[in-house]
Design an enzyme around this catalytic site. Structure first.
Site, PDB file in Angstrom:
ATOM      1  N   ASN A  73       0.820  -1.209   0.000  1.00  0.00           N
ATOM      2  CA  ASN A  73       0.000   0.000   0.000  1.00  0.00           C
ATOM      3  C   ASN A  73       0.855   1.260   0.000  1.00  0.00           C
ATOM      4  OD1 ASN A  73       0.633  -0.891   2.715  1.00  0.00           O
ATOM      5  ND2 ASN A  73      -0.853   0.557   3.529  1.00  0.00           N
ATOM      6  N   LEU A  74       0.300   2.298  -0.602  1.00  0.00           N
ATOM      7  CA  LEU A  74       0.968   3.591  -0.737  1.00  0.00           C
ATOM      8  C   LEU A  74      -0.033   4.694  -0.423  1.00  0.00           C
ATOM      9  CD1 LEU A  74       3.272   5.507  -1.814  1.00  0.00           C
ATOM     10  CD2 LEU A  74       2.245   5.203  -4.088  1.00  0.00           C
ATOM     11  N   GLU A  75       0.366   5.625   0.426  1.00  0.00           N
ATOM     12  CA  GLU A  75      -0.470   6.781   0.770  1.00  0.00           C
ATOM     13  C   GLU A  75       0.339   8.050   0.560  1.00  0.00           C
ATOM     14  OE1 GLU A  75      -2.411   4.014   4.300  1.00  0.00           O
ATOM     15  OE2 GLU A  75      -1.187   5.766   4.819  1.00  0.00           O
ATOM     16  N   HIS A 133      -3.832   0.521  -3.006  1.00  0.00           N
ATOM     17  CA  HIS A 133      -3.957  -0.655  -2.152  1.00  0.00           C
ATOM     18  C   HIS A 133      -2.921  -1.699  -2.564  1.00  0.00           C
ATOM     19  CE1 HIS A 133      -8.255   0.332  -0.686  1.00  0.00           C
ATOM     20  NE2 HIS A 133      -7.782   1.391  -1.330  1.00  0.00           N
ATOM     21  N   GLU A 164      -3.059  -4.881  -3.146  1.00  0.00           N
ATOM     22  CA  GLU A 164      -3.446  -5.755  -4.247  1.00  0.00           C
ATOM     23  C   GLU A 164      -3.331  -5.027  -5.586  1.00  0.00           C
ATOM     24  OE1 GLU A 164      -6.155  -6.984  -0.752  1.00  0.00           O
ATOM     25  OE2 GLU A 164      -5.065  -5.212  -1.421  1.00  0.00           O
TER      26      GLU A 164
END
Length: 296
Positions: free
Chosen positions: A88-90, A101, A103
């Protein structure tokens, strides 16, 4: 071995860790080919399914979640037998819809690497509804097997019954199916040519807004992302987010970006330029180069 794996490698069974360490070299970005996977399975004396679940801490080490501080790793296994890690990356301080996300990250990794079908998804937390819908867009998506720690494996159809997908909107070539759109552009700029190729491989059956982003770092390396639409619209993955996920998987920092290009079709029903600029300006002091191209 890269520093980001120092803690996670200790969570693996020792024989598997010893066999894996040579692969975690400076250029490792989460891809393990089928032959390497077979060697890991043999060296660890584990089944392949056990190895894939055991590798999840390595995938989670690729995450960049400054908002949630919740590290999610995922592994997509392609029909080729190769596996592709994602996480995941934010974007710090930015709206949550910019998030990637795990996936999505793993699947986009496989897509950018030329895979035409995903057969298994291994993830360390149950897929959210957003990701279930994203996976349902894939070639034979309903039959992808989802593997979770300490749980029985099930098909995506089990997790997403009565699904709405591409067929409901008369799309017969789903995400990852081989397809290409040709565009007209006279340029000798290698970065623009690369972006044009990826725009042609993007997936936009609902808006025809074929698009790609290319990011260039200070050392001249490039990281691409393609637009991947979804029948449910909101789970679509934007090319900038895919490019940023690609960049961070390669252990690069946002501050390394020196150039960014968005290429999109002139015939699309929407434009991605606003959303792309929002994401870029959050993480880098770089102006977006926006190029609109005509399809052949």
């Amino acid at each position: 071995m890269q520093d980001r794996f120092i803690r996670s490698i200790t969570q693996l069974p020792l024989p598997l860790a010893d066999a894996l360490i040579p692969l975690l070299h400076q250029n490792f970005a989460g891809h393990i080919d089928a032959m390497q996977l077979a060697k890991l399975t043999l060296a660890s004396k584990m089944t392949e399914a056990e190895v894939l679940l055991a590798l999840l801490p390595i995938a989670a080490a690729l995450a960049k979640p400054p908002i949630s501080e919740f590290y999610v790793g995922a592994i997509a296994k392609g029909k080729s037998g190769d596996i592709y890690m994602g996480a995941n990356l934010e974007l710090p301080g930015e709206a949550l819809f910019h998030s990637v996300h795990a996936e999505q990250s793993a699947i986009s990794h496989a897509w950018l690497s030329g895979e035409s079908q995903i057969v298994d998804i291994i993830v360390n937390a149950s897929p959210c509804g957003h990701c279930r819908q994203f996976m349902n867009e894939l070639v034979d998506g309903a039959n992808i097997t989802i593997h979770l720690p300490a749980q029985e494996s099930h098909s995506l159809a089990y997790y997403l019954p009565y699904a709405f997908g591409p067929k409901d909107l008369n799309v017969v070539s789903p995400l990852l199916a081989k397809q290409q759109t040709e565009f007209v552009l006279d340029s000798s700029d290698p970065m623009i040519i690369e972006g044009l190729d990826h725009a042609g491989l993007s997936y936009a059956p609902y808006t025809q807004s074929f698009a790609a982003v290319v990011l260039e770092t200070h050392d001249g390396a490039t990281y691409c992302g393609r637009y991947a639409e979804n029948a449910a619209f909101n789970p679509s993955m934007l090319p900038m987010q895919m490019a940023l996920s690609n960049l961070t998987r390669h252990n690069r920092e946002f501050s390394d970006i020196r150039r960014a290009v968005l290429i999109e079709s002139s015939q699309g029903k929407i434009s991605l330029v606003g959303a792309t600029m929002d994401a870029l300006h959050t993480i880098a002091a770089v102006e977006l180069e926006h190029i609109v191209v005509d399809p052949v």
